[in-house]
Enzyme design. Structure first.
Site, PDB file in Angstrom:
ATOM      1  CG  ASP A 259      -1.782   1.158   1.390  1.00 20.44           C
ATOM      2  OD1 ASP A 259      -2.655   1.329   0.521  1.00 20.44           O
ATOM      3  OD2 ASP A 259      -1.612   1.936   2.351  1.00 20.44           O
ATOM      4  CD  GLU A 301      -2.447   2.504  -3.283  1.00 17.66           C
ATOM      5  OE1 GLU A 301      -3.426   3.221  -3.513  1.00 17.66           O
ATOM      6  OE2 GLU A 301      -1.708   2.683  -2.300  1.00 17.66           O
TER       7      GLU A 301
HETATM    8  C1  GLC Z   1      -4.006   3.585  -0.222  1.00 17.37           C
HETATM    9  C2  GLC Z   1      -5.397   3.028  -0.083  1.00 17.37           C
HETATM   10  C3  GLC Z   1      -6.317   4.081   0.456  1.00 17.37           C
HETATM   11  C4  GLC Z   1      -5.771   4.572   1.774  1.00 17.37           C
HETATM   12  C5  GLC Z   1      -4.296   4.998   1.656  1.00 17.37           C
HETATM   13  C6  GLC Z   1      -3.661   5.196   2.996  1.00 17.37           C
HETATM   14  O1  GLC Z   1      -3.953   4.610  -1.157  1.00 17.37           O
HETATM   15  O2  GLC Z   1      -5.854   2.530  -1.301  1.00 17.37           O
HETATM   16  O3  GLC Z   1      -7.619   3.581   0.605  1.00 17.37           O
HETATM   17  O4  GLC Z   1      -6.532   5.654   2.221  1.00 17.37           O
HETATM   18  O5  GLC Z   1      -3.524   4.031   1.003  1.00 17.37           O
HETATM   19  O6  GLC Z   1      -3.307   3.980   3.586  1.00 17.37           O
END
Ligand code: GLC
Length: 612
Positions: A259, A301
């Site tokens: 993430d 991500e």
């Molecule tokens: C990523 C997730 C999102 C979250 C962020 C902080 O972007 O997809 O939902 O708010 O991380 O952890």
């Protein structure tokens, strides 16, 4: 290290020098590296036999995830089935959806009301009690593996919840733990950071620091104030997070979604995004996976512009992530829906198609987050389309501000200062299903369903792994109940995080229902995609001129098959040029034979034309 077994030893030997080099470059700490190495062996020995067997199989077939037979779905455990046990009971349904990759949205322990949808983890080794236990997770991953399904989870590595033990102890003033975060006793350094670091949640959580009254310190909080950024300059943080990662991998997880990975390294005077140390860390994690659990894939991500995304694949010799989100294509798809102009999408397809075929993208229409309008504005500028006004147009269109717009989205983090805003809403609601159903307008409803199906066909035409957002397969609309929940009210992403509508799911067998049309439609597309080598990741892919800006034309050629895909992004029927020479084709979607140089493509129609 104890007498390591030969499999482990061999893998370690392969990576040891590079791993050590990168570690030393960041940390210059021999003892911590020695500790890391011995812990890798510990986690390797703790790995269950069946997982080790899977690791070995996947090592022998490293391209196992690069075929056209994986279909993903992402879901919230509670929304979908109450808890982990519930998900296990619903695996048959997922099989009927042809899904063999499930992404379980964050399920680790998180404080209620301060959870950011689970992305504020207070304990990396504990499941949220209402969702079940680690044993339930293991039982689910076992059951999935028996059915040939993979399981993905989030590894939230940039920050912890303020309730995490480290944060609690840091707040108490324990130096050891304060050094795991970014603590400052006055605002001078934070104010320096604020000069260069952009904001993630400009309206729901402005600024990048939070003042802790009781601790008398500022702490860095890039996301919400209760999500404290971890300090990866501290090797203890890296080591411990790796141990958490391996612990979770050992529960039978196949894909780790790392993430917010671009954010994990901070340097004063920079934007604190995508710094080169981030790549060293991801590369180390890749090697660590290959040493301990080579069956596990890293999904990065990286919600950034294409030039920033692609480096996270690393190089052929030094790979980083196995898979990345095709985020720009997703955003450009919705831009195309709102403008009926497929030229930018064509350009985007060309950019992605020219990348090495080893790169695996996750393709999607919607996910749990908002749609950010990260488009190629330099390109759009040639038509006089400016960033701020265009974002406003897209948001207005997709939130139904114009009389003719069918979208029913809501804005997200609308920032009056910059004029910037992002967008939320389910696929069905953005495609007009919600509006048409509410207005009982049968024609509009048929068009909306057609658009929804066309978008899925387009998603399935892209190389990589398509991931359906749970509920989209039955056309689930927005859920407005978050408006009444004080913990969620401020975060419009909950608009598309509603409970799965099992009542609607029942209707998918009712001939002619919206659910039936979408469910069987998407299923059929998936059947075709699996059966034809034209959809293989090895296919050559290019776009072609269709003679109409609303119609996107894509060719996929692989082995003996050549497929021409057409997508009409407008509500008008179109005539489309296919080729200089007249050809004979079968539209795999309808089964119709088509002959000639020109075809009639209905409003929001999609064709998959296989050359005879
Ligand atoms: C990523 C997730 C999102 C979250 C962020 C902080 O972007 O997809 O939902 O708010 O991380 O952890």
């Amino acid at each position: 290290m104890a007498k390591a077994d030969s499999v482990f030893q061999k893998r370690l030997e392969k990576h040891h020098d590079e791993l050590r080099w990168l570690y030393m470059e960041l940390y210059e700490n021999d003892n911590m590296f020695a500790e890391l190495s011995s812990q890798l062996y510990e986690y390797y020995t703790q790995r269950k036999k069946p997982l080790k067997k899977m690791d070995e199989q996947r090592e022998k077939e490293p391209d196992w995830y690069k075929k056209n037979d994986i279909l993903g779905m992402m879901m919230y455990i509670d929304n979908f089935a109450g808890n982990l046990k519930g998900v296990e009971e619903k695996l048959d349904y997922l099989e009927q959806c042809q899904v063999n990759y499930i992404h379980l949205m964050p399920f680790l322990d998180t404080p209620k009301g301060r959870s950011d949808g689970g992305y504020a983890v207070s304990d990396f080794r504990k499941v949220q009690p209402q969702l079940g236990t680690m044993e339930d997770l293991e039982s689910l991953t076992d059951a999935c593996h028996k059915k040939g399904m993979n399981v993905c989870m989030d590894f939230v590595m940039n920050h912890t919840s303020e309730d995490h033990e480290w944060a609690v102890r840091a707040r108490r003033g324990e130096g050891e733990y304060m050094s795991r975060y970014f603590f400052y006793d006055n605002y001078s350094i934070p104010s320096e950071y604020e000069k260069t670091v952009p904001q993630v949640f400009p309206t729901t959580a402005p600024g990048n620091f939070t003042w802790l009254e009781d601790a008398g310190h500022f702490v860095m909080t890039t996301f919400y104030p209760y999500q404290w950024d971890l300090n990866y300059k501290n090797p203890r943080v890296f080591n411990e997070m790796v141990y958490n990662f391996l612990y979770l991998a050992n529960q039978g997880i196949d894909v780790m979604r790392i993430d917010a990975v671009p954010y994990i390294w901070k340097e004063l005077g920079t934007k604190c995004r995508n710094l080169k140390q981030v790549h060293s860390i991801v590369r180390m994690m890749r090697m660590i996976c290959e040493i301990v659990c080579p069956g596990v894939l890293l999904l990065g991500e990286v919600v950034m512009e294409p030039e920033k995304v692609v480096p996270y694949f690393g190089s052929v010799e030094k790979p980083e992530c196995h898979m990345l989100y095709n985020v720009t294509t997703m955003a450009t798809t919705w831009h195309t829906v709102a403008t009926r102009d497929a030229r930018l999408l064509k350009l985007q397809m060309d950019i992605v198609s020219r990348l090495p075929k080893e790169y695996v993208f996750l393709n999607y229409l919607r996910c749990h987050d908002d749609i950010g309008w990260g488009l190629d504005y330099t390109w759009l500028m040639q038509f006089g389309i400016g960033e701020v006004s265009h974002k406003k147009y897209l948001n207005d269109f997709l939130t139904g501000e114009f009389p003719y717009s069918f979208g029913r989205g809501e804005l997200y983090n609308s920032d009056p200062a910059s004029g910037d805003a992002r967008l939320c809403g389910t696929t069905a609601s953005l495609c007009g299903i919600e509006k048409a159903a509410y207005e009982r307008n049968e024609d509009a409803l048929a068009r909306a369903v057609q658009l929804d199906l066309m978008l899925h066909a387009y998603m399935l035409t892209q190389s990589g792994i398509p991931v359906i957002y749970s509920g989209d397969e039955i056309g689930q609309e927005n859920d407005y109940s978050y408006h009444k929940d004080p913990d969620r009210l401020e975060d419009s992403r909950y608009l598309h995080r509603g409970k799965f509508r099992w009542d609607l799911e029942q209707k998918r067998t009712e001939k002619g229902s919206i659910q039936e049309k979408l469910f069987t439609g998407i299923n059929r597309l998936e059947d075709i995609r699996k059966a034809h080598e034209a959809f293989g990741t090895q296919a050559d892919v290019w776009t072609f001129e269709t003679g109409d800006n609303s119609v996107l034309g894509i060719v996929r050629k692989n082995g003996a098959e050549k497929l021409k895909a057409l997508f009409n992004f407008s509500e008008f029927d179109k005539k489309v040029w296919l080729d200089e020479e007249s050809g004979t084709y079968t539209d795999l979607i309808s089964g119709n034979k088509i002959q000639g140089q020109q075809v009639d493509l209905p409003a929001y129609g999609a064709y998959w034309l296989l050359s005879e």
